[in-house]
Design an enzyme around this catalytic site. Structure first.
Site, PDB file in Angstrom:
ATOM      1  N   ASP A 403       0.854  -1.191   0.000  1.00 34.76           N
ATOM      2  CA  ASP A 403       0.000   0.000   0.000  1.00 34.76           C
ATOM      3  C   ASP A 403       0.892   1.245   0.000  1.00 34.76           C
ATOM      4  O   ASP A 403       2.101   1.149   0.204  1.00 34.76           O
ATOM      5  CB  ASP A 403      -0.890  -0.053   1.252  1.00 34.76           C
ATOM      6  CG  ASP A 403      -1.905   1.073   1.277  1.00 34.76           C
ATOM      7  OD1 ASP A 403      -2.311   1.527   0.197  1.00 34.76           O
ATOM      8  OD2 ASP A 403      -2.289   1.507   2.384  1.00 34.76           O
ATOM      9  N   GLU A 406       2.540   4.672  -4.181  1.00 34.22           N
ATOM     10  CA  GLU A 406       2.499   5.561  -5.367  1.00 34.22           C
ATOM     11  C   GLU A 406       3.831   6.273  -5.578  1.00 34.22           C
ATOM     12  O   GLU A 406       4.124   6.575  -6.735  1.00 34.22           O
ATOM     13  CB  GLU A 406       1.366   6.580  -5.211  1.00 34.22           C
ATOM     14  CG  GLU A 406      -0.019   5.959  -5.294  1.00 34.22           C
ATOM     15  CD  GLU A 406      -0.417   5.165  -4.048  1.00 34.22           C
ATOM     16  OE1 GLU A 406       0.143   5.462  -2.972  1.00 34.22           O
ATOM     17  OE2 GLU A 406      -1.249   4.261  -4.165  1.00 34.22           O
ATOM     18  N   ASP A 481      -9.119   3.565  -1.624  1.00 33.50           N
ATOM     19  CA  ASP A 481     -10.048   3.983  -0.566  1.00 33.50           C
ATOM     20  C   ASP A 481     -11.380   4.523  -1.072  1.00 33.50           C
ATOM     21  O   ASP A 481     -11.587   5.727  -1.140  1.00 33.50           O
ATOM     22  CB  ASP A 481      -9.363   5.067   0.276  1.00 33.50           C
ATOM     23  CG  ASP A 481      -8.015   4.601   0.783  1.00 33.50           C
ATOM     24  OD1 ASP A 481      -7.893   3.410   1.097  1.00 33.50           O
ATOM     25  OD2 ASP A 481      -7.088   5.418   0.842  1.00 33.50           O
TER      26      ASP A 481
HETATM   27  C1  GLC Z   1      -4.608   3.308   2.994  1.00 32.57           C
HETATM   28  C2  GLC Z   1      -5.146   2.083   2.297  1.00 32.57           C
HETATM   29  C3  GLC Z   1      -6.160   1.398   3.175  1.00 32.57           C
HETATM   30  C4  GLC Z   1      -5.504   1.049   4.494  1.00 32.57           C
HETATM   31  C5  GLC Z   1      -4.941   2.285   5.152  1.00 32.57           C
HETATM   32  C6  GLC Z   1      -4.141   1.969   6.416  1.00 32.57           C
HETATM   33  O1  GLC Z   1      -5.607   4.257   3.143  1.00 32.57           O
HETATM   34  O2  GLC Z   1      -5.686   2.387   1.035  1.00 32.57           O
HETATM   35  O3  GLC Z   1      -6.660   0.242   2.547  1.00 32.57           O
HETATM   36  O4  GLC Z   1      -6.430   0.433   5.353  1.00 32.57           O
HETATM   37  O5  GLC Z   1      -4.079   2.961   4.261  1.00 32.57           O
HETATM   38  O6  GLC Z   1      -3.086   1.130   6.140  1.00 32.57           O
END
Ligand code: GLC
Length: 747
Positions: A403, A406, A481
């Site tokens: 995650d 980017e 998200d």
């Molecule tokens: C980002 C991710 C989400 C995750 C959060 C905490 O917002 O897209 O899926 O739960 O980070 O790690």
């Protein structure tokens, strides 16, 4: 003069070379550069150019599929099919020094923001390279990876710059251009023809399909050169398959990851994880994977585990294994700045982190606070990072969730690393971040993928948020998200479908919605869509209500459970769809026009889609729906739930109940049905093949052990089910593996 080159032709005009290279007789690369030698293919491409049969007649190159006419003065081209139809025509090709960026005072003022908006409206353009093509006959433009909005991007402009969307906007909306992926590939199509263009750039890139610039498609990038691939159809499906051939197929997944997956930010300690897993067992609700979000770590330090809350991580992992549930943990690229934390110390000592423009380690802000970012461009850094995962796998972790890749960085207004930050390649050559940014997530996924193979995991599972063209080779993708709102349930469908058309088959969104509280009906409809989404994971944000499948009222809980079970009935059917994605790049879910390109009516179908070729799915995306108008393409269709028969090539109105969403099966096709188990069974000894209708057909299904790499040496089977004049035969047509027992059931 047009000259022959190793795999095509070269022509020079005023110091600019146009190199035309063939990858197939209908996959052609065009490179405009100041150097004679073609730059090597990028990280996105997995093929080499080929010798194909071509002939040159004056300024026209002809293959057995295409004619390419070159204007020797301007180096512009026109591409025709052999029937003489003009498929693609250049209007302008531009390459220039990077124009100065618009200056601003540091923090953007409101006045500056509105000036910028006006300037870009009037056509101010900071791009360096540009390829402008005339819009000829195309009625639709599709692809471009993860984008909000309807499927057809004609009259639309967007930019690819991988972004942590939520850092910029309170909620994903159609006006946001930057999403988590950069896949600079689109398909131009009408009912008869189609082609694709992959603009191979790592820089920030933009596409305007006749919005600001009338009658043209303008493709531009903030750096690099014009380097693109023209891929001829003539069918949309041909284009997707050829693009996938060029940029690589996904590997066969571990079958367990086709099951239902449960996530939440966060299950805060090992007790809660085990209780959640055990609840699935006691409620007898199928579940195959549980995720740990960032709170399993100590102070968000990657490759650590919180010693109190997860004091016996191994024991927890062992318990999950006993319950046949896989464990996936999140790993973000940001490394906490903290002396004494070995990942930081070691990486710093080795010089493995991205630096600022002066060569000093760049420090940004992510969950752990001050953070540094591995320079994944270097293979030694990839290896180092990959090896760090060993501690996790040794503790019983099965899969990795990447995650914030980017990469996200909250320390500045751009919410990512500065464009001037520095990366170094394996030859020690400097690259500024603006060039590497869009492939950063892909490089991290590659590092992780290689490490997992190395560790002995035969079919690595990685889930990623950021992606580039080619990331499909390493990771499943979820669309980040979303919010628990009906609008996002609806919006996810064209997003998935365009991702599929962009060569990304394994995709899904946060089921139930991530931000904000979900509600029972919305959750239920989201689960119903989830059954027919390649990647099926429930996830919700910190501070929102729980949304595990047992938290609602009894009626909803019962329906949710039986819907999840429907997914499990289809596991082997779905597995064969993944095999097609793996061997041909065929999307697992596709818009109706993918299979019925000639039928104009299909282009206005926005929520409905095909799951494989023969299952037509109409998710319910609004509350309290009791009736729905659905389009059935040519053929005869059966209601999946009650076998009512309908004639196709027409719109019909169907009744909608809470328990199910409308699904139809095409006559002359097969749906495989497994017995429902609480977790995915690797080896289904017996499978029912439901044969719909009397029409003749041949359809094939793929089977293997679902987890090892034995299939690569022939340990698999492909079963062909054929119906001819009412008689059904099942034969193994490929592989030396054992076929399961297939029991025919006529519908
Ligand atoms: C980002 C991710 C989400 C995750 C959060 C905490 O917002 O897209 O899926 O739960 O980070 O790690």
């Amino acid at each position: 003069m047009i000259e022959k080159s190793a795999y095509g032709y070269t022509i020079e005009k005023d110091g600019v070379y146009l190199d035309i290279e063939f990858f197939e007789s209908d996959i052609v690369r065009f490179v405009y550069s100041k150097e004679r030698h073609l730059p090597k293919v990028s990280q996105s491409i997995v093929r080499e150019p080929k010798l194909v049969k071509v002939k040159l007649d004056k300024n026209i190159i002809e293959t057995d599929k295409l004619k390419i006419e070159i204007d020797e003065n301007t180096l512009k081209t026109r591409i025709y099919n052999l029937e003489g139809v003009l498929l693609s025509e250049d209007k302008e090709i531009l390459s220039r020094k990077k124009p100065a960026k618009r200056k601003h005072s540091g923090e953007w003022t409101l006045a500056e923001r509105s000036e910028i908006a006006m300037e870009s409206y009037r056509g101010r353009d900071e791009s360096c390279v540009k390829l402008v093509k005339n819009i000829l006959w195309e009625t639709g433009y599709y692809g471009l990876g993860e984008k909000y909005g309807y499927l057809n991007k004609k009259g639309y402009k967007t930019q690819n710059w991988c972004s942590d969307v939520l850092a910029h906007t309170p909620v994903h909306t159609p006006v946001v251009e930057h999403y988590h992926t950069s896949i600079p590939f689109f398909i131009g199509a009408d009912t008869q023809k189609a082609y694709g263009i992959f603009f191979d750039t790592r820089y920030k890139n933009s596409f305007d399909f006749g919005k600001y610039k009338k009658d043209v498609v303008e493709i531009s990038a903030d750096g690099g050169i014009v380097d693109y691939y023209f891929i001829n159809g003539p069918k949309i499906s041909d284009v997707v398959e050829k693009y996938s051939y060029l940029t690589g197929y996904m590997e066969m997944p571990d079958k367990k990851y086709l099951g239902y997956q449960q996530c939440r930010w966060s299950y805060v300690d090992s007790d809660e994880v085990i209780q959640t897993a055990e609840k699935f067992v006691s409620e007898n609700i199928p579940c195959d994977v549980i995720y740990l979000d960032i709170d399993y770590m100590e102070a968000y330090k990657v490759f650590t585990v919180d010693k109190e809350r997860f004091s016996d991580f191994k024991k927890m992992a062992k318990r999950l294994k006993e319950l046949a549930i896989k464990l996936v943990v999140i790993i973000d690229p940001g490394v906490k700045v903290e002396e004494g934390y070995s990942v930081y110390d070691d990486g710093l000592e080795k010089g493995y982190f991205v630096t600022d423009k002066n060569g000093k380690t760049y420090v940004g802000q992510v969950w752990p606070g001050d953070s540094v970012f591995p320079d994944f461009l270097r293979t030694d850094v990839q290896k180092w990072w990959g090896d760090l995962h060993k501690t996790l796998f040794d503790m019983g972790v099965d899969g990795i969730w990447n995650d914030m890749n980017e990469p996200a960085d909250a320390s500045n207004e751009e919410k990512t690393l500065p464009e001037t930050a520095l990366h170094f390649d394996d030859n020690g050559k400097k690259h500024t971040h603006d060039e590497i940014h869009n492939i950063y997530g892909m490089l991290e996924a590659k590092a992780t993928y290689d490490a997992m193979l190395n560790y002995g995991i035969d079919r690595p599972f990685i889930l990623t948020r950021a992606a580039a063209a080619g990331s499909q080779r390493y990771a499943a993708l979820w669309t980040g998200d979303n919010a628990s709102i009906w609008e996002h349930l609806e919006a996810s469908i064209p997003m998935f479908l365009n991702l599929g058309l962009s060569g990304y088959p394994w995709i899904g969104g946060d089921v139930g919605g991530f931000m904000g509280d979900t509600n029972p009906e919305l959750f239920l409809r989201w689960i119903q869509l989830g059954i027919f989404t390649p990647f099926f994971r429930n996830h919700s944000s910190l501070g929102t209500m729980n949304q595990e499948p047992w938290v609602f009222n009894n009626q909803i809980n019962e329906i949710v459970k039986s819907n999840i079970e429907e997914r499990y009935k289809l596991i082997d059917h779905i597995y064969s769809l993944f095999y097609k994605a793996h061997t041909k790049g065929t999307p697992i879910i596709a818009p109706l026009f993918y299979y019925y390109q000639e039928d104009k009516e299909t282009y206005g179908v926005h929520e409905g889609f095909l799951f494989g070729e023969n299952m037509l799915v109409y998710p319910i995306v609004r509350p309290e729906v009791t009736r729905k108008m659905v389009y059935l393409p040519k053929g005869v269709w059966y209601d999946y739930w009650n076998n009512t028969k309908y004639d196709g090539e027409k719109w019909i109105i169907v009744e909608v109940i809470l328990e199910k969403m409308p699904v139809f099966i095409k006559s002359g096709s097969v749906v495989l049905e497994n017995a429902v188990n609480r977790t995915v069974v690797y080896d289904s000894a017996e499978i029912v093949a439901k044969v719909y209708g009397e029409d003749d057909f041949t359809q094939s299904f793929y089977f293997d052990d679902g987890k090892s790499k034995a299939y690569k040496s022939g340990e698999y089977s492909v079963a062909e089910i054929r119906q001819l004049a009412g008689e059904i035969k099942v034969n193994q047509i490929e592989g030396k593996g054992k076929m399961p027992n297939i029991v025919i059931k006529k519908i």
